[in-house]
Design a protein around this motif. Sequence first.
Motif, PDB file in Angstrom:
ATOM      1  N   ILE A   1      -6.377  -5.495   5.667  1.00  0.00           N
ATOM      2  CA  ILE A   1      -6.065  -6.869   6.051  1.00  0.00           C
ATOM      3  C   ILE A   1      -4.552  -7.020   6.152  1.00  0.00           C
ATOM      4  O   ILE A   1      -3.840  -6.884   5.178  1.00  0.00           O
ATOM      5  CB  ILE A   1      -6.630  -7.877   5.047  1.00  0.00           C
ATOM      6  CG1 ILE A   1      -8.140  -7.688   4.938  1.00  0.00           C
ATOM      7  CG2 ILE A   1      -6.304  -9.294   5.465  1.00  0.00           C
ATOM      8  CD1 ILE A   1      -8.764  -8.509   3.843  1.00  0.00           C
TER       9      ILE A   1
ATOM     10  N   ARG B   1     -14.680  -6.846  -2.534  1.00  0.00           N
ATOM     11  CA  ARG B   1     -14.594  -8.256  -2.861  1.00  0.00           C
ATOM     12  C   ARG B   1     -13.162  -8.628  -3.278  1.00  0.00           C
ATOM     13  O   ARG B   1     -12.513  -7.897  -4.014  1.00  0.00           O
ATOM     14  CB  ARG B   1     -15.562  -8.582  -3.996  1.00  0.00           C
ATOM     15  CG  ARG B   1     -15.832 -10.036  -4.163  1.00  0.00           C
ATOM     16  CD  ARG B   1     -17.289 -10.312  -4.453  1.00  0.00           C
ATOM     17  NE  ARG B   1     -17.779  -9.573  -5.615  1.00  0.00           N
ATOM     18  CZ  ARG B   1     -17.916 -10.124  -6.819  1.00  0.00           C
ATOM     19  NH1 ARG B   1     -17.543 -11.350  -7.022  1.00  0.00           N
ATOM     20  NH2 ARG B   1     -18.405  -9.427  -7.809  1.00  0.00           N
ATOM     21  N   ILE B   2     -12.743  -9.754  -2.814  1.00  0.00           N
ATOM     22  CA  ILE B   2     -11.395 -10.214  -3.150  1.00  0.00           C
ATOM     23  C   ILE B   2     -11.502 -11.337  -4.167  1.00  0.00           C
ATOM     24  O   ILE B   2     -12.189 -12.316  -3.930  1.00  0.00           O
ATOM     25  CB  ILE B   2     -10.647 -10.736  -1.915  1.00  0.00           C
ATOM     26  CG1 ILE B   2     -10.730  -9.732  -0.778  1.00  0.00           C
ATOM     27  CG2 ILE B   2      -9.213 -11.042  -2.261  1.00  0.00           C
ATOM     28  CD1 ILE B   2     -10.196 -10.279   0.529  1.00  0.00           C
ATOM     29  N   PHE B   3     -10.834 -11.177  -5.279  1.00  0.00           N
ATOM     30  CA  PHE B   3     -10.761 -12.242  -6.272  1.00  0.00           C
ATOM     31  C   PHE B   3      -9.402 -12.909  -6.168  1.00  0.00           C
ATOM     32  O   PHE B   3      -8.394 -12.243  -6.015  1.00  0.00           O
ATOM     33  CB  PHE B   3     -10.896 -11.683  -7.689  1.00  0.00           C
ATOM     34  CG  PHE B   3     -12.225 -11.074  -7.973  1.00  0.00           C
ATOM     35  CD1 PHE B   3     -12.451  -9.740  -7.725  1.00  0.00           C
ATOM     36  CD2 PHE B   3     -13.240 -11.845  -8.486  1.00  0.00           C
ATOM     37  CE1 PHE B   3     -13.680  -9.171  -7.983  1.00  0.00           C
ATOM     38  CE2 PHE B   3     -14.471 -11.293  -8.756  1.00  0.00           C
ATOM     39  CZ  PHE B   3     -14.699  -9.955  -8.505  1.00  0.00           C
ATOM     40  N   TYR B   4      -9.401 -14.217  -6.270  1.00  0.00           N
ATOM     41  CA  TYR B   4      -8.130 -14.934  -6.340  1.00  0.00           C
ATOM     42  C   TYR B   4      -8.054 -15.680  -7.653  1.00  0.00           C
ATOM     43  O   TYR B   4      -8.991 -16.394  -8.029  1.00  0.00           O
ATOM     44  CB  TYR B   4      -8.002 -15.930  -5.187  1.00  0.00           C
ATOM     45  CG  TYR B   4      -7.795 -15.256  -3.861  1.00  0.00           C
ATOM     46  CD1 TYR B   4      -6.566 -14.684  -3.543  1.00  0.00           C
ATOM     47  CD2 TYR B   4      -8.819 -15.179  -2.935  1.00  0.00           C
ATOM     48  CE1 TYR B   4      -6.367 -14.058  -2.329  1.00  0.00           C
ATOM     49  CE2 TYR B   4      -8.627 -14.553  -1.715  1.00  0.00           C
ATOM     50  CZ  TYR B   4      -7.401 -13.998  -1.421  1.00  0.00           C
ATOM     51  OH  TYR B   4      -7.215 -13.382  -0.224  1.00  0.00           O
ATOM     52  N   GLU B   5      -6.923 -15.512  -8.313  1.00  0.00           N
ATOM     53  CA  GLU B   5      -6.718 -16.233  -9.556  1.00  0.00           C
ATOM     54  C   GLU B   5      -6.453 -17.698  -9.257  1.00  0.00           C
ATOM     55  O   GLU B   5      -5.867 -18.048  -8.241  1.00  0.00           O
ATOM     56  CB  GLU B   5      -5.533 -15.639 -10.325  1.00  0.00           C
ATOM     57  CG  GLU B   5      -5.713 -14.201 -10.738  1.00  0.00           C
ATOM     58  CD  GLU B   5      -6.954 -13.980 -11.601  1.00  0.00           C
ATOM     59  OE1 GLU B   5      -7.342 -14.917 -12.335  1.00  0.00           O
ATOM     60  OE2 GLU B   5      -7.545 -12.895 -11.517  1.00  0.00           O
TER      61      GLU B   5
ATOM     62  N   LEU C   1      -4.258 -19.680  -6.234  1.00  0.00           N
ATOM     63  CA  LEU C   1      -4.857 -20.652  -5.315  1.00  0.00           C
ATOM     64  C   LEU C   1      -4.106 -21.978  -5.378  1.00  0.00           C
ATOM     65  O   LEU C   1      -3.827 -22.597  -4.352  1.00  0.00           O
ATOM     66  CB  LEU C   1      -6.332 -20.861  -5.660  1.00  0.00           C
ATOM     67  CG  LEU C   1      -7.244 -19.644  -5.454  1.00  0.00           C
ATOM     68  CD1 LEU C   1      -8.632 -19.919  -6.012  1.00  0.00           C
ATOM     69  CD2 LEU C   1      -7.328 -19.279  -3.987  1.00  0.00           C
TER      70      LEU C   1
END
Lengths: 115, 213
Positions: A24, A48-52, A56
């Motif tokens: 990406i 999988r993308i994790f966002y804290e 955010l």
Amino acid sequence: MSEKLSPQNLPRGREIPNRRIADISNLPTDYSTTPGGSIFSTTPGGSRIFYERNFLMQCRSSPLAKTPPANMANIPGVTSPGEVDVPKENGEPSKKPSKPEKAGPEENPQFEMDI
Amino acid sequence: MAAPSVSKLETPENTATPSPQLGRSAINEIHTSEQSGVPLNTPWTFYLDKSTPGTSAAEYAACLRKLYTVSTVQGFWSVYNNIPTVNKLGSRYSYHLMRHERRPVWEDPYNCNGGNWRMKCHKWDTQKVWQELLLAAIGEHLSDFLAEGDEISGISVSMRERDDIVTIWNTKSQLSEKSDILVKVKELVPDVNFTAAFYKAFQTHQAFEGHSK
């Protein structure tokens, strides 16, 4: 700068903008540094993308986030000024009054349960 | 194609072939600011509806308004920041944030074998609960609390006369008992007292109009 580039210098310089999502592009460089935390990570071997939460929340005030998308649906009272007007089926009253509502049967007796 | 002069490059009409430069500029105009943000794990779609007791699935779907599909963090905020907060919505209105472009309709293929956790909360807590759930959903922190093979389909908030309702949709109702999602919610909003919380499979609703698969 030293003319002798140590082998570590080059890869380290590139890892930061690429993060772990090599496929990406266009991740702006200013998002690559959150104070005190990873921005996101991938599952081990997954995509999988994790966002804290903090990351955010930081994005909330970004210039892009201040104006609505140009082509967002125009709904008076919601996405533009005016009275909220969600269309009704021909403005007709419901034909099946015996059925409970779809979106939230709040009178549902199951709500007696506690968390 | 011969290399055009610089001045020609800047003038779309001078494009001699179905050229990439025209395509790029067109694409840049068509695509919104969405494109330059940080990508979400999956796109998510905002919906709005006003529920009316006793509507059929078709009537409900007809009243459903899709607001926007976001695919970046900034895109998410650009919608969320520019629609009314939940406490400004009238009674019986709902917001939904659904994965991809799935509709918040029980009978749709992605949902018909699923269900949702429904939590009732006091009005003064609704905005906070909704925002924390939104962030946990797009940040993909809810998924880890599901059983393997299950998936978060979306989240909803419904305004009611008294307590409001927030819901978390999953795709496989059989796996709901193996989920710790309510524990996660408690962790997200430790100060909030939910007046009720339970899981219900869509097919067990009397009004479910689909067929089990």
